[in-house]
Design a protein around this motif. Structure first.
Motif, PDB file in Angstrom:
ATOM      1  N   UNK A 165      36.251  41.622  42.788  1.00 53.22           N
ATOM      2  CA  UNK A 165      37.272  42.251  43.633  1.00 53.22           C
ATOM      3  C   UNK A 165      37.909  43.439  42.933  1.00 53.22           C
ATOM      4  N   UNK A 166      38.166  43.277  41.643  1.00 54.02           N
ATOM      5  CA  UNK A 166      38.732  44.384  40.875  1.00 54.02           C
ATOM      6  C   UNK A 166      37.770  45.556  40.831  1.00 54.02           C
ATOM      7  N   UNK A 167      36.483  45.262  40.656  1.00 57.32           N
ATOM      8  CA  UNK A 167      35.479  46.329  40.634  1.00 57.32           C
ATOM      9  C   UNK A 167      35.455  47.082  41.961  1.00 57.32           C
ATOM     10  N   UNK A 168      35.583  46.352  43.067  1.00 53.40           N
ATOM     11  CA  UNK A 168      35.602  47.004  44.381  1.00 53.40           C
ATOM     12  C   UNK A 168      36.815  47.915  44.523  1.00 53.40           C
ATOM     13  N   UNK A 169      37.981  47.446  44.065  1.00 56.62           N
ATOM     14  CA  UNK A 169      39.190  48.266  44.151  1.00 56.62           C
ATOM     15  C   UNK A 169      39.043  49.534  43.322  1.00 56.62           C
TER      16      UNK A 169
END
Length: 360
Positions: A242-246
């Motif tokens: 999720x952090x990578x997507x953000x």
């Protein structure tokens, strides 16, 4: 020889000449001028309203305006608001109405636009550093980044942005240096220096967010090793994803909005540009307004604390209007934002969706 004389006249190398030769930079035809006027005005209006709303929400909350994180977001909102208004006014005046100014006034205008866009990118870098310190060093974050240090850093950033941007107004014009193919009065060597400065800011943003992602991956791997049985596998494995997507969204917006414009600036340093390329650059310049319009959504409106502040602000005005008899006696609906996000306390790395830390 004639082209060289036009260039000199356009950049004020000949005393007593008017600015008519600057029409060489006014390359848009009638329909293109209408399209630019509509797009520029619409984007600038949306961007200004969004950033003004973010500023009002932060300044109206005593708790938010004292946090370093929201000082950086406020700086970003101020820079984007001013950039949108000043850029739109000057861009439409120059390309649509073919407004003519004196040399000093024109340099003041282009310097103001440059300063605010430079300060916007500088605020993005400071926001990235703030997120890195908050997420990677939570125990010492409040010691490392106090409100006073945040204000001092912002002051230095704005002064540096102004100094770099107003160098042409201070005398660094294109006489006798070669003139820019894209900007009247601006020398190629100054444009190259500004491009290197902006490139260093973008490199800092990419490096900082890359380091945040790497630390997040390490954090998740550590949890997987020591708490494999206690932590649900889906939560453990999806955290850094999720952090990578953000972060992917953050960097994608930067590249899409800035790379085409910067690439054409670099290209202009190496060759003479046709009118068609200059027209393309005029339209691509509007992507900078798109970036200023998207920044509030990415960095502010996704924050639970700012959404909670917006809910309280709206509830206050609804109550005030109801007292004045301008609204019915309907019950004001409660928002889940207030109930679940306003006072929630989470551990580091849990808010990977928006890179926001309540403790910051």
């Amino acid at each position: 020889m004639e082209r060289r004389w036009v260039k000199e006249a356009a950049n004020g190398c000949k005393d007593g000449l008017d600015f008519d030769p600057m029409k060489e930079y006014m390359v848009l035809n009638g329909s293109q001028r209408i399209a630019v006027a509509v797009l520029c005005t619409s984007l600038a209006l949306l961007s200004a309203l969004e950033n003004l709303a973010v500023l009002c929400l932060i300044l109206s909350s005593h708790r938010l305006r004292r946090k370093p994180s929201y000082l950086f977001i406020s700086s970003l909102a101020v820079a984007d608001f001013l950039a949108s208004v000043i850029f739109a006014c000057n861009f439409v005046e120059f390309h649509v109405f073919h407004g003519m100014d004196s040399k000093a006034v024109f340099l003041l205008k282009i310097g103001s636009v440059t300063m605010n866009f430079t300060a916007s990118v500088g605020s993005l870098l400071l926001t990235a550093i703030d997120r890195y310190l908050c997420l990677c060093h939570p125990p010492t974050y409040k010691v490392l980044l106090t409100r006073g240090r945040a204000l001092a850093t912002l002051g230095i950033m704005w002064v540096l942005s102004a100094l770099v941007s107003y160098l042409p107004l201070m005398g660094w014009t294109c006489c006798p240096s070669p003139c820019s193919e894209l900007f009247p009065l601006i020398p190629n060597d100054y444009l190259l220096g500004w491009l290197l400065f902006i490139a260093s800011l973008f490199s800092g943003i990419i490096y900082t967010y890359g380091h945040v992602l790497w630390k997040a991956h390490q954090h998740v791997a550590s949890l997987a090793e020591h708490q494999d049985r206690q932590m649900p596998g889906m939560v453990r494995m999806r955290l850094d994803v999720r952090l990578a997507k953000t972060l992917g969204v953050v960097l994608a917006v930067l590249f899409i909005c800035w790379l085409p414009v910067l690439a054409l600036m670099v290209y202009s340093l190496t060759t003479t540009l046709s009118d068609q390329v200059k027209k393309v650059f005029a339209f691509l310049s509007l992507l900078c307004l798109v970036n200023s319009m998207i920044n509030p959504i990415i960095y502010a409106l996704r924050s639970g604390e700012i959404r909670s502040s917006a809910h309280h602000w709206l509830a206050h005005w609804r109550k005030h209007l109801r007292r004045l008899g301008l609204e019915g006696n309907k019950e004001v609906p409660r928002s889940s934002v207030t109930e679940t996000e306003a006072d929630v306390k989470i551990t580091p790395w849990s808010d990977s969706r928006g890179l926001n830390c309540p403790e910051c």
